[in-house]
Design a protein around this motif. Sequence first.
Motif, mmCIF file in Angstrom:
data_model
loop_
_atom_site.group_PDB
_atom_site.id
_atom_site.type_symbol
_atom_site.label_atom_id
_atom_site.label_comp_id
_atom_site.label_asym_id
_atom_site.label_seq_id
_atom_site.Cartn_x
_atom_site.Cartn_y
_atom_site.Cartn_z
ATOM 1 N N GLY A 183 0.834 -1.205 0.000
ATOM 2 C CA GLY A 183 0.000 0.000 0.000
ATOM 3 C C GLY A 183 0.858 1.239 0.000
ATOM 4 O O GLY A 183 1.495 1.556 1.001
ATOM 5 N N SER A 184 0.908 1.957 -1.113
ATOM 6 C CA SER A 184 1.755 3.136 -1.272
ATOM 7 C C SER A 184 0.943 4.421 -1.142
ATOM 8 O O SER A 184 -0.171 4.532 -1.664
ATOM 9 C CB SER A 184 2.435 3.104 -2.649
ATOM 10 O OG SER A 184 2.967 4.369 -2.978
ATOM 11 N N MET A 185 1.528 5.413 -0.484
ATOM 12 C CA MET A 185 0.879 6.714 -0.318
ATOM 13 C C MET A 185 1.005 7.602 -1.557
ATOM 14 O O MET A 185 0.600 8.771 -1.525
ATOM 15 C CB MET A 185 1.472 7.427 0.900
ATOM 16 C CG MET A 185 1.202 6.755 2.226
ATOM 17 S SD MET A 185 -0.547 6.732 2.692
ATOM 18 C CE MET A 185 -0.825 8.458 3.080
ATOM 19 N N GLN A 186 1.500 7.082 -2.655
ATOM 20 C CA GLN A 186 1.668 7.871 -3.867
ATOM 21 C C GLN A 186 0.339 8.420 -4.395
ATOM 22 O O GLN A 186 0.322 9.411 -5.134
ATOM 23 C CB GLN A 186 2.345 7.017 -4.946
ATOM 24 C CG GLN A 186 2.698 7.752 -6.235
ATOM 25 C CD GLN A 186 3.782 8.806 -6.068
ATOM 26 O OE1 GLN A 186 4.509 8.797 -5.068
ATOM 27 N NE2 GLN A 186 3.895 9.717 -7.026
ATOM 28 N N PHE A 187 -0.767 7.835 -3.987
ATOM 29 C CA PHE A 187 -2.075 8.326 -4.432
ATOM 30 C C PHE A 187 -2.294 9.782 -4.075
ATOM 31 O O PHE A 187 -3.094 10.489 -4.717
ATOM 32 C CB PHE A 187 -3.207 7.473 -3.839
ATOM 33 C CG PHE A 187 -3.425 7.689 -2.369
ATOM 34 C CD1 PHE A 187 -4.268 8.674 -1.908
ATOM 35 C CD2 PHE A 187 -2.771 6.901 -1.431
ATOM 36 C CE1 PHE A 187 -4.457 8.884 -0.547
ATOM 37 C CE2 PHE A 187 -2.945 7.099 -0.081
ATOM 38 C CZ PHE A 187 -3.795 8.099 0.364
ATOM 39 N N LEU A 188 -1.600 10.283 -3.038
ATOM 40 C CA LEU A 188 -1.766 11.665 -2.629
ATOM 41 C C LEU A 188 -1.327 12.642 -3.709
ATOM 42 O O LEU A 188 -1.780 13.793 -3.746
ATOM 43 C CB LEU A 188 -0.978 11.941 -1.344
ATOM 44 C CG LEU A 188 -1.553 11.376 -0.037
ATOM 45 C CD1 LEU A 188 -0.568 11.548 1.092
ATOM 46 C CD2 LEU A 188 -2.877 12.048 0.300
ATOM 47 N N VAL A 189 -0.452 12.199 -4.590
ATOM 48 C CA VAL A 189 0.090 13.091 -5.617
ATOM 49 C C VAL A 189 -0.959 13.434 -6.667
ATOM 50 O O VAL A 189 -1.038 14.577 -7.129
ATOM 51 C CB VAL A 189 1.333 12.458 -6.282
ATOM 52 C CG1 VAL A 189 1.829 13.309 -7.446
ATOM 53 C CG2 VAL A 189 2.440 12.258 -5.254
ATOM 54 N N ASP A 190 -1.785 12.464 -7.053
ATOM 55 C CA ASP A 190 -2.685 12.706 -8.173
ATOM 56 C C ASP A 190 -4.126 12.269 -7.929
ATOM 57 O O ASP A 190 -4.927 12.219 -8.864
ATOM 58 C CB ASP A 190 -2.157 12.023 -9.439
ATOM 59 C CG ASP A 190 -1.888 10.537 -9.243
ATOM 60 O OD1 ASP A 190 -2.346 9.982 -8.222
ATOM 61 O OD2 ASP A 190 -1.220 9.936 -10.106
ATOM 62 N N GLY A 191 -4.478 11.951 -6.669
ATOM 63 C CA GLY A 191 -5.860 11.585 -6.371
ATOM 64 C C GLY A 191 -6.293 10.258 -6.949
ATOM 65 O O GLY A 191 -7.479 10.041 -7.227
#
Length: 468
Positions: free
Chosen positions: A193-201
């Motif tokens: 589970g990566s928090m990279q989703f915060l970058v582009d929704g």
Amino acid sequence: MTDVTRRLAKFAAGISHQSIPADVMQRAAMLVMDNVGIALRAHHDAQSTPALVKGATVLGLDGGKSVVIGDRRGFTPAGAALINGAQAHSLDFDDTHARSSLHPSAPIVPAALAAAEMTGADGEELIPAIIGGYETQIRLSMALGPSDHYDRGFHPTATCGVFGAAAAAGRLFCLDADQMALAFGIALSQSAGSMQFLVDGAWTKPFHVGHAAMCGLMAATFAKEGYRGVEDAFEGRAGFFHAYAPDPDPAKAIEGLGEVWETMAIGVKPYPSCRYSHAALDALIELRAANDINPDDIEAVDIGLPETGWKIIGDPEADKHNPQGVVDGQFSMAFCAAVALREGGLGWDDYAHHIGNAKTLDLCRRVRAAPDPQAEAEFPANLSGVAKVTTKSGVFEAFVAIPKGEPDNFLSANELRAKFDTLVSPYLPALRVDELATRLLDIRNESDINQVLRLTRPAPAEVAAAGE
């Protein structure tokens, strides 16, 4: 087998209603009701649901007897765990645990429900299994140190949730302690589970959680069938603690195990946004009502947060001032503050109206968030916040240490039921809403979990009326 792995496996394999205080059992039932209500609304309203369900169908995960909440079709157990887990987290309205900085129910309840459908387990078996999952997931995150884990880019709801899901499913499969440890060893290779989703929704945040629910169910199933996982899942040289955090404290995973119930420290969300925003939202809503603040008169809004929360919902400021979609909005302190000041609250239906709304975005750009020493001093025990609103007529400020919904400021039974009704009433008739809520709250006494979940399915006439 190391001590942490051994003790958690023994605890999860042996938990039963006889060993759990009555208030903990009742609280878990309330959390199940909240989880199901959120998942049902998300099935119909979340942007990500159609693609998720279609993808699961293409992969052959439909056609079974397990219930996907809100769907008329049957799915395989793995498909139901995946979709229900993602749905439960798609609105960001699901429960939280402050010190572990994660969402307990979203990965664990769906895995347990699917396992109960597989085995025919009753409610008296289901609720202890869910509690065992909560205790496992929460304690693992506290042992990692959630801030350190976040800083490495991980999403602890999912990375720790797969072990909680395995614990819950494993208990319903009647795994012994050795088998449970092997299930943890299998889950170790599925923890992601990566928090990279915060970058582009991106929609990957709820997918993390559905994946964790499905993988926990898989891990327990494979362990039951004799598949070997690693023995030292948590404390091994390449185990969970060493691989996922720089300075773990394994003792926290078993401190007070079976005596101190972290389940009672789970909070329920009154707003569908990141939990780090809630104390500040409470403060803003209070200030608006007490001082009759007109949003058009606001010159500036200053929000103080714990640093960990600010990194998630306050930074980078330019992005938080210009949310492009619902996920962006849920993780923007500035946007949530602007909506709350305009509406006097924040509900799920507000996103459709305020994303892209010129007046909301204008107010959003007058909101500044920053780390705050007073909020940081309360962290991680409390996800506190301070709000200061500067208007043409004066400056108003409030600090909220314990946001609404936390255990020491928990929703009343009426407030929790009102949240459930608001979520499900657009898609179920009133009598069904009442029956579903009543049976979920008393799920400990239910003999057929699948029958209860089938109440979430819309009848054809109801589907047509809803325009689906």
